[in-house]
Write a protein that holds these residues in place. Structure first.
Motif, mmCIF file in Angstrom:
data_model
loop_
_atom_site.group_PDB
_atom_site.id
_atom_site.type_symbol
_atom_site.label_atom_id
_atom_site.label_comp_id
_atom_site.label_asym_id
_atom_site.label_seq_id
_atom_site.Cartn_x
_atom_site.Cartn_y
_atom_site.Cartn_z
ATOM 1 N N GLU A 1 0.842 -1.108 -0.006
ATOM 2 C CA GLU A 1 0.381 0.218 -0.231
ATOM 3 C C GLU A 1 0.874 1.378 -0.349
ATOM 4 O OE1 GLU A 1 -3.834 -1.465 2.254
ATOM 5 O OE2 GLU A 1 -2.346 -1.094 3.646
ATOM 6 N N VAL A 2 1.862 0.902 0.624
ATOM 7 C CA VAL A 2 2.399 2.664 0.685
ATOM 8 C C VAL A 2 4.056 2.378 -0.347
ATOM 9 C CG1 VAL A 2 5.298 2.998 1.773
ATOM 10 C CG2 VAL A 2 3.601 2.308 3.076
ATOM 11 N N GLN A 3 3.812 1.202 -0.893
ATOM 12 C CA GLN A 3 4.300 1.401 -2.502
ATOM 13 C C GLN A 3 3.868 2.201 -3.126
ATOM 14 O OE1 GLN A 3 7.507 0.478 -2.509
ATOM 15 N NE2 GLN A 3 7.555 1.081 -4.844
ATOM 16 N N TYR A 4 2.206 1.508 -3.373
ATOM 17 C CA TYR A 4 1.372 1.962 -4.781
ATOM 18 C C TYR A 4 0.588 3.922 -4.529
ATOM 19 C CZ TYR A 4 -3.967 2.722 -6.285
ATOM 20 O OH TYR A 4 -4.877 3.247 -6.745
ATOM 21 N N VAL B 1 9.956 8.235 -1.503
ATOM 22 C CA VAL B 1 8.260 8.641 -0.853
ATOM 23 C C VAL B 1 8.479 8.281 -0.459
ATOM 24 C CG1 VAL B 1 5.738 9.124 -1.240
ATOM 25 C CG2 VAL B 1 7.855 10.496 -2.856
ATOM 26 N N ALA B 2 8.165 6.200 -0.717
ATOM 27 C CA ALA B 2 7.638 5.445 0.104
ATOM 28 C C ALA B 2 8.622 4.492 1.346
ATOM 29 C CB ALA B 2 8.139 4.356 -0.750
ATOM 30 N N ARG B 3 10.309 5.301 1.656
ATOM 31 C CA ARG B 3 10.716 5.772 2.662
ATOM 32 C C ARG B 3 10.409 6.202 4.167
ATOM 33 N NH1 ARG B 3 14.980 8.652 3.089
ATOM 34 N NH2 ARG B 3 15.490 8.302 0.784
ATOM 35 N N VAL B 4 9.812 7.604 3.029
ATOM 36 C CA VAL B 4 9.584 8.988 3.855
ATOM 37 C C VAL B 4 8.272 8.697 4.728
ATOM 38 C CG1 VAL B 4 8.934 10.917 4.158
ATOM 39 C CG2 VAL B 4 10.903 10.705 3.048
ATOM 40 N N LEU C 1 5.937 4.366 11.137
ATOM 41 C CA LEU C 1 6.659 3.818 12.560
ATOM 42 C C LEU C 1 6.897 4.787 13.398
ATOM 43 C CD1 LEU C 1 9.784 1.956 10.174
ATOM 44 C CD2 LEU C 1 7.679 1.351 11.262
ATOM 45 N N ILE C 2 6.725 6.183 13.266
ATOM 46 C CA ILE C 2 7.282 7.306 14.690
ATOM 47 C C ILE C 2 5.594 6.744 15.463
ATOM 48 C CG2 ILE C 2 6.642 9.222 15.039
ATOM 49 C CD1 ILE C 2 9.573 9.887 12.789
#
Length: 92
Positions: free
Chosen positions: A7-10, A37-40, A46-47
Motif C-alpha cells: 500500500e505504501v508503494q502504491y 517517498v515510500a521511505r519517508v 513507524l514514528i
C-alpha cells in the motif's frame, strides 16, 4: 503500521505520477523518487507506531486509575497519544 508495504508503494507511485502529470514535479528518475517517498512514508508511519506503543505502555501502568475515573480505554488512549505527540513535537 496501518499500511502494508504494498500500500505504501502504491500510494508513493500515485503521488509521484500525479505530481509529474500536473507539472508540479520534474524528475530524472521516477522510480528513485517513488522509493524516496515510500521511505519517508514508512518512517513517518513507524514514528506513529512507536507513539502508539508508548501510549499503550502508559495505559497498562495506569489501568487502576482509569477504572477509578471511569474512563474507557479508547478515550484515554486518544488523550495520552495526543499528549505524547505534543510533548515530542509530532504532528498527527
Amino acid at each position: 503500521m496501518r499500511l502494508t508495504a504494498d500500500e505504501v508503494q502504491y500510494f508513493s507511485k500515485k503521488i509521484v505520477k500525479t505530481l509529474v502529470a500536473e507539472g508540479k514535479l520534474e524528475v530524472d528518475s521516477e522510480a528513485r523518487v517513488v522509493e524516496g517517498v515510500a521511505r519517508v512514508m514508512t518512517e513517518e508511519l513507524l514514528i506513529e507506531d512507536k507513539l502508539n506503543e508508548e501510549a499503550r505502555e502508559f495505559l497498562l501502568q495506569h489501568a487502576g486509575e482509569m477504572e477509578r475515573m471511569n474512563i474507557t480505554y479508547s478515550e484515554m488512549f486518544k488523550m495520552v497519544k495526543k499528549r505524547l505527540a505534543k510533548e515530542k513535537g509530532i504532528i498527527l
